[in-house]
Write a protein that holds these residues in place. Structure first.
Motif, PDB file in Angstrom:
ATOM      1  N   ILE A 191     -12.057 -13.487 -32.515  1.00  0.00           N
ATOM      2  CA  ILE A 191     -12.290 -12.930 -31.188  1.00  0.00           C
ATOM      3  C   ILE A 191     -11.461 -13.726 -30.188  1.00  0.00           C
ATOM      4  N   ALA A 192     -10.602 -13.047 -29.447  1.00  0.00           N
ATOM      5  CA  ALA A 192      -9.700 -13.725 -28.522  1.00  0.00           C
ATOM      6  C   ALA A 192     -10.447 -14.227 -27.293  1.00  0.00           C
ATOM      7  N   GLY A 193     -10.084 -15.441 -26.837  1.00  0.00           N
ATOM      8  CA  GLY A 193     -10.627 -15.974 -25.599  1.00  0.00           C
ATOM      9  C   GLY A 193     -10.025 -15.253 -24.399  1.00  0.00           C
ATOM     10  N   ARG A 194     -10.735 -15.282 -23.279  1.00  0.00           N
ATOM     11  CA  ARG A 194     -10.285 -14.620 -22.059  1.00  0.00           C
ATOM     12  C   ARG A 194      -9.623 -15.613 -21.108  1.00  0.00           C
ATOM     13  N   ASP A 195      -8.897 -15.078 -20.115  1.00  0.00           N
ATOM     14  CA  ASP A 195      -8.331 -15.926 -19.063  1.00  0.00           C
ATOM     15  C   ASP A 195      -9.457 -16.645 -18.324  1.00  0.00           C
ATOM     16  N   ARG A 196      -9.273 -17.933 -18.088  1.00  0.00           N
ATOM     17  CA  ARG A 196     -10.266 -18.679 -17.316  1.00  0.00           C
ATOM     18  C   ARG A 196     -10.028 -18.546 -15.809  1.00  0.00           C
ATOM     19  N   PHE A 197      -8.841 -18.117 -15.412  1.00  0.00           N
ATOM     20  CA  PHE A 197      -8.442 -18.176 -14.010  1.00  0.00           C
ATOM     21  C   PHE A 197      -8.436 -16.780 -13.385  1.00  0.00           C
ATOM     22  N   ASN A 198      -8.955 -16.704 -12.157  1.00  0.00           N
ATOM     23  CA  ASN A 198      -9.018 -15.459 -11.414  1.00  0.00           C
ATOM     24  C   ASN A 198      -7.622 -15.038 -10.983  1.00  0.00           C
ATOM     25  N   THR A 199      -7.276 -13.786 -11.240  1.00  0.00           N
ATOM     26  CA  THR A 199      -5.955 -13.277 -10.878  1.00  0.00           C
ATOM     27  C   THR A 199      -5.685 -13.396  -9.381  1.00  0.00           C
ATOM     28  N   ALA A 200      -6.725 -13.234  -8.549  1.00  0.00           N
ATOM     29  CA  ALA A 200      -6.551 -13.290  -7.096  1.00  0.00           C
ATOM     30  C   ALA A 200      -6.166 -14.679  -6.612  1.00  0.00           C
ATOM     31  N   LEU A 201      -6.272 -15.685  -7.485  1.00  0.00           N
ATOM     32  CA  LEU A 201      -5.908 -17.051  -7.109  1.00  0.00           C
ATOM     33  C   LEU A 201      -4.407 -17.200  -6.922  1.00  0.00           C
ATOM     34  N   PHE A 202      -3.626 -16.294  -7.509  1.00  0.00           N
ATOM     35  CA  PHE A 202      -2.176 -16.454  -7.545  1.00  0.00           C
ATOM     36  C   PHE A 202      -1.478 -15.376  -6.716  1.00  0.00           C
ATOM     37  N   LYS A 203      -0.440 -15.798  -5.985  1.00  0.00           N
ATOM     38  CA  LYS A 203       0.314 -14.861  -5.158  1.00  0.00           C
ATOM     39  C   LYS A 203       1.568 -14.354  -5.854  1.00  0.00           C
ATOM     40  N   GLY A 204       1.977 -14.992  -6.920  1.00  0.00           N
ATOM     41  CA  GLY A 204       3.185 -14.562  -7.621  1.00  0.00           C
ATOM     42  C   GLY A 204       3.333 -15.282  -8.942  1.00  0.00           C
ATOM     43  N   ASN A 205       4.294 -14.846  -9.730  1.00  0.00           N
ATOM     44  CA  ASN A 205       4.514 -15.465 -11.035  1.00  0.00           C
ATOM     45  C   ASN A 205       5.932 -15.224 -11.505  1.00  0.00           C
ATOM     46  N   ILE A 206       6.384 -16.091 -12.371  1.00  0.00           N
ATOM     47  CA  ILE A 206       7.643 -15.899 -13.089  1.00  0.00           C
ATOM     48  C   ILE A 206       7.309 -15.926 -14.568  1.00  0.00           C
ATOM     49  N   PHE A 207       7.574 -14.841 -15.257  1.00  0.00           N
ATOM     50  CA  PHE A 207       7.319 -14.758 -16.689  1.00  0.00           C
ATOM     51  C   PHE A 207       8.651 -14.836 -17.423  1.00  0.00           C
ATOM     52  N   SER A 208       8.798 -15.850 -18.255  1.00  0.00           N
ATOM     53  CA  SER A 208      10.037 -16.039 -19.004  1.00  0.00           C
ATOM     54  C   SER A 208       9.765 -15.887 -20.487  1.00  0.00           C
ATOM     55  N   SER A 209      10.448 -14.942 -21.110  1.00  0.00           N
ATOM     56  CA  SER A 209      10.326 -14.751 -22.555  1.00  0.00           C
ATOM     57  C   SER A 209      11.437 -15.477 -23.303  1.00  0.00           C
ATOM     58  N   GLY A 210      12.082 -16.426 -22.619  1.00  0.00           N
ATOM     59  CA  GLY A 210      13.110 -17.232 -23.271  1.00  0.00           C
ATOM     60  C   GLY A 210      14.142 -17.723 -22.276  1.00  0.00           C
ATOM     61  N   GLY A 211      14.848 -18.800 -22.623  1.00  0.00           N
ATOM     62  CA  GLY A 211      15.927 -19.304 -21.788  1.00  0.00           C
ATOM     63  C   GLY A 211      15.484 -19.837 -20.451  1.00  0.00           C
ATOM     64  N   TYR A 212      14.260 -20.374 -20.369  1.00  0.00           N
ATOM     65  CA  TYR A 212      13.734 -20.759 -19.069  1.00  0.00           C
ATOM     66  C   TYR A 212      14.274 -22.105 -18.595  1.00  0.00           C
ATOM     67  N   SER A 213      13.897 -22.457 -17.350  1.00  0.00           N
ATOM     68  CA  SER A 213      14.435 -23.613 -16.642  1.00  0.00           C
ATOM     69  C   SER A 213      14.146 -24.930 -17.343  1.00  0.00           C
TER      70      SER A 213
END
Length: 741
Positions: A191-213
């Motif tokens: 059984i997969a665990g859920r996100d602990r953090f509320n989505t409304a806490l964040f104003k933006g995101n950068i999702f990198s599937s490779g080659g990140y900084s």
């Protein structure tokens, strides 16, 4: 009178002749890289004389001015040019070559392998908080919403971001630059665990599937960088209610709007829904959880910014399943989990330099109790207890070189202390990973830019150091088309949960090669990406006993390659936002307990996702659909001993799961509560996951001798969620409408 009139006419004609005779023609051509530029303003400085270039860059005008003057050339996309001219009685020809004006808005950005959603990238933003909340099937979770982007595999039996042939532990999540350890809640196997953090806490995101900084490390596959909100617009009170949870929170903004503080408290319990739906999972203790958080934010007089966020959560559950061993009727597992996380960040400008510093601390406790049941008698109780303390510190100093070029560098410290208690396999794992990094953004022009960096890490546990160079290049092919290429080396420590006895280990290693072609215009975005990943020094393990596996060596290896497509369109159809993503993945690995190179059991060859959202402004309501298809993943029963009892890994059973299909549906309604001009915001949500009730299978569990097996399935095939979210003190209704909620 006639004679006087004739004289006056003669005088006017003579003056006009003199005036026209004194006019001087000025002409020329304005170019950039040998091509004419249109719409360039050409004027004599401090006069009204001038012209605008035509489609070929040519201009011409006449002036009666005499003597030394300055001819100016101006255009929003090019640097201004001034040229001295001397005006006498002859025509003047002036040709000018302009230089492109370097601009943060117009400059091409390196984007190979990454998708950014922030205020700066609003035109092509993906997965903002509004996107996440209104994606059917995402359950308001950031990690679930990312499953609808290319490159992310649909793996339902365990938590984590499975990116481009990598395991869930090979991707890392950061908050305001600091690593989040244990982003997901504690859970039981299957059984997969859920996100602990509320989505409304964040104003933006950068999702990198490779080659990140180079600013980020300890992740072989990908990284998710989350940026928390700053000061709220105004004070507010929030409430959430549904059959499975209750929550309440507030945000208080100071009178001078230089500080704010707030907190939330929530409680969840699944037992009510167990009475309504036919669950696949037999919960002997329904999942329940208690969580709370507190935050404060302070803007200093010198322009600095402090942010603090702290949270605590606890959860419990118990599961009974039919035992695969013939001597028992049932296998039972009970969980007690606790977690706390604290994050403090600071941002301040010092002249030409910008300092970003942050530190985080987290504690996680997972108490798993295993037992068996025969008849009504429970026996064979075994406890697996994990306690972990994690401290992260990071400081980055950045200096702008020009409008689109910068250099930054810094240090990072990650300290881990974990204790495991399980019968004879007790351990205390300690490690300090020290990192230094430097990176530069080089803007050669609005058409060409590069990002070059290097990161070095030292692990006190391994007693070894690595050096990881990173490089990326972006070029604008035309107004809307850009192309990017990225290469990098990435290292990660072996998972600590497998380190239960002394072993000569090294960093795990991957190399990324990514090529991207992107077209972005107003309301539409198209991304095509091809990648190749090479893995070396992957972890190989062996069994210590039924529940504990231990690291053996770093002799594993593998590869992952594929192509991905992403198309999003918010313009073609009125009030409709939709996107389509497709991923093709070819991957093989020899790692963990695999006897040889195999297609990983978490890697699907083909994955297709479609998301569509239709908003009805006149009704303040919306309908959202999502569909995911994934080609059946392989599964293996890997035995660790042959019939003679000799320890050897071999495949006893293998096969392919049936294809995964899920259609999800959700409705959102924004009713008016209270007075018409009251500052209140309400969202009513109805969400149905897996509307068609498809019986998906995530994998199989096998008995010790391989004679019996059971399918790993979702806790419930179809689930219905009904909830209401109310905010007082702030009305975000129009924002929601504008964002096509």
């Amino acid at each position: 009178m006639r004679t006087q009139g004739q004289k006056l006419l003669l005088l006017i004609t003579f003056l006009s002749f003199i005036f026209n005779f004194s006019q001087v023609k000025i002409s020329g051509k304005v170019t950039f890289r040998n091509k004419g530029i249109s719409e360039v303003n050409v004027t004599l400085k401090d006069t009204y004389d001038g012209a605008t270039t035509d489609a070929n860059g040519n201009f011409t005008f006449e002036t009666s001015e005499k003597g030394n003057h300055i001819l100016t050339f101006t255009h929003p996309k090019y640097n201004d040019v001034e040229k001295p001219v001397t005006i006498e009685n002859q025509e003047i020809s002036v040709n000018t070559e302009l230089k492109e004006q370097i601009s943060e808005i117009d400059a091409v950005v390196v984007s190979a392998g990454s998708i950014e959603a922030s205020d700066k990238k609003r035109a092509t933003a993906l997965l903002t908080p509004i996107d996440i909340y209104t994606t059917a099937g995402a359950d308001g979770q950031i990690s679930s919403a990312l499953n609808y982007l290319p490159g992310v595999q649909k793996v339902g039996e365990t938590e984590g971001l499975f990116i481009r042939g990598g395991t869930g532990t090979e991707s890392k999540i950061f908050m305001d630059g600091s690593l989040i350890n244990n982003y997901f809640s504690n859970s039981v196997p299957g059984i997969a665990g859920r996100d602990r953090f509320n989505t409304a806490l964040f104003k933006g995101n950068i999702f990198s599937s490779g080659g990140y900084s180079a600013l980020y490390g300890q992740a072989l596959s990908g990284a998710l960088m989350l940026e928390s909100v700053d000061l709220p617009d105004q004070s507010s009170y929030d409430f959430g209610i549904s059959p499975i949870f209750l929550s309440a929170g507030f945000q208080k903004l100071g009178k001078e709007k230089t500080y704010s503080y707030g907190g939330t408290l929530g409680y969840s319990l699944l037992s009510v829904m167990q009475e309504v739906f036919n669950f696949n999972t037999d919960f002997i203790e329904a999942p329940k959880g208690l969580n709370g958080d507190f935050n404060f934010r302070v803007k200093t007089k010198s322009g600095g910014f402090f942010k603090y966020y702290g949270m605590y959560d606890s959860n419990r559950m118990g599961v009974r399943s039919e035992s695969l061993e013939p001597e028992y009727d049932y296998a039972l597992v009970r969980l007690k989990g606790k977690n706390t996380y604290h994050n403090l960040s600071f941002k301040q400008k010092f002249g030409s330099y910008l300092l970003n510093a942050g530190t985080s601390y987290s504690y996680n406790r997972s108490d798993l109790n295993f037992s068996t049941e025969t008849g009504e008698v429970e026996s064979g109780k075994t406890q697996l207890l994990n306690n972990g303390n994690y401290i992260n510190f990071k400081a980055v100093l950045e200096r702008k070189i020009n409008k689109i070029s910068a250099v930054r560098g810094g240090i990072e410290l990650n300290n881990t202390s974990e204790k495991l208690d399980f019968e004879e396999a007790n351990k205390h794992y300690k490690d300090l990973i020290s990192s230094v990094f430097v990176e530069t953004d080089l803007g050669f022009s609005n058409q060409l830019s590069a990002k070059i960096g290097v990161r070095a890490e030292n692990s006190s546990f391994l007693g070894k150091t690595n050096i990881a160079p990173r490089f990326a290049l972006a070029y604008r092919l035309s107004k809307d088309w850009t192309t990017s290429f990225a290469y990098g080396l990435f290292y990660q420590n072996p998972e600590s949960k497998y380190i239960n006895e002394p072993a000569d280990l090294d960093f795990q290693k991957s190399q990324h090669y990514i090529f991207q072609l992107q077209r972005a215009s107003e309301g539409r975005s198209l991304r095509l990406e091809a990648f190749y990943k090479k893995y070396d020094q992957l972890l190989k393990i062996r069994n210590l006993n039924e529940y504990v596996q231990t690291a053996d060596n770093n002799n594993g290896y593998g590869f992952a390659k594929g192509v991905e497509l992403f198309w999003r369109d918010k313009k073609t159809f009125e009030n409709i936002d939709y996107w389509i993503s497709y991923s093709f993945l070819d991957s093989k690995r020899d790692f963990m307990n695999y006897p040889y190179s195999l297609k990983p059991n978490f890697a699907s060859e083909h994955t297709l996702s479609v998301v569509a959202k239709r908003f009805f402004p006149e009704w303040k309501s919306g309908i959202n659909l999502s569909y995911t298809y994934a080609k059946g993943r392989p599964y293996y029963d890997i035995a660790t001993k042959d019939e003679s009892g000799k320890t050897i890994n071999f495949i006893r059973t293998e096969g392919k799961l049936k294809d995964y299909n899920a259609l999800n549906l959700s409705f959102n309604y924004l009713p008016n509560l209270g007075k018409k001009d009251a500052k209140a915001f309400t969202v009513l949500v109805l969400s149905v996951s897996n509307v068609l009730g498809t019986k998906n299978i995530y994998g199989y569990n096998f008995s010790t001798n391989g004679s019996r097996s059971s399918a790993v399935v979702p806790p419930v095939n179809t689930f219905v969620f009904i909830g209401a979210f109310i905010s007082f003190g702030v009305d975000k209704t129009q924002d929601a409408i504008n964002n096509n909620l």
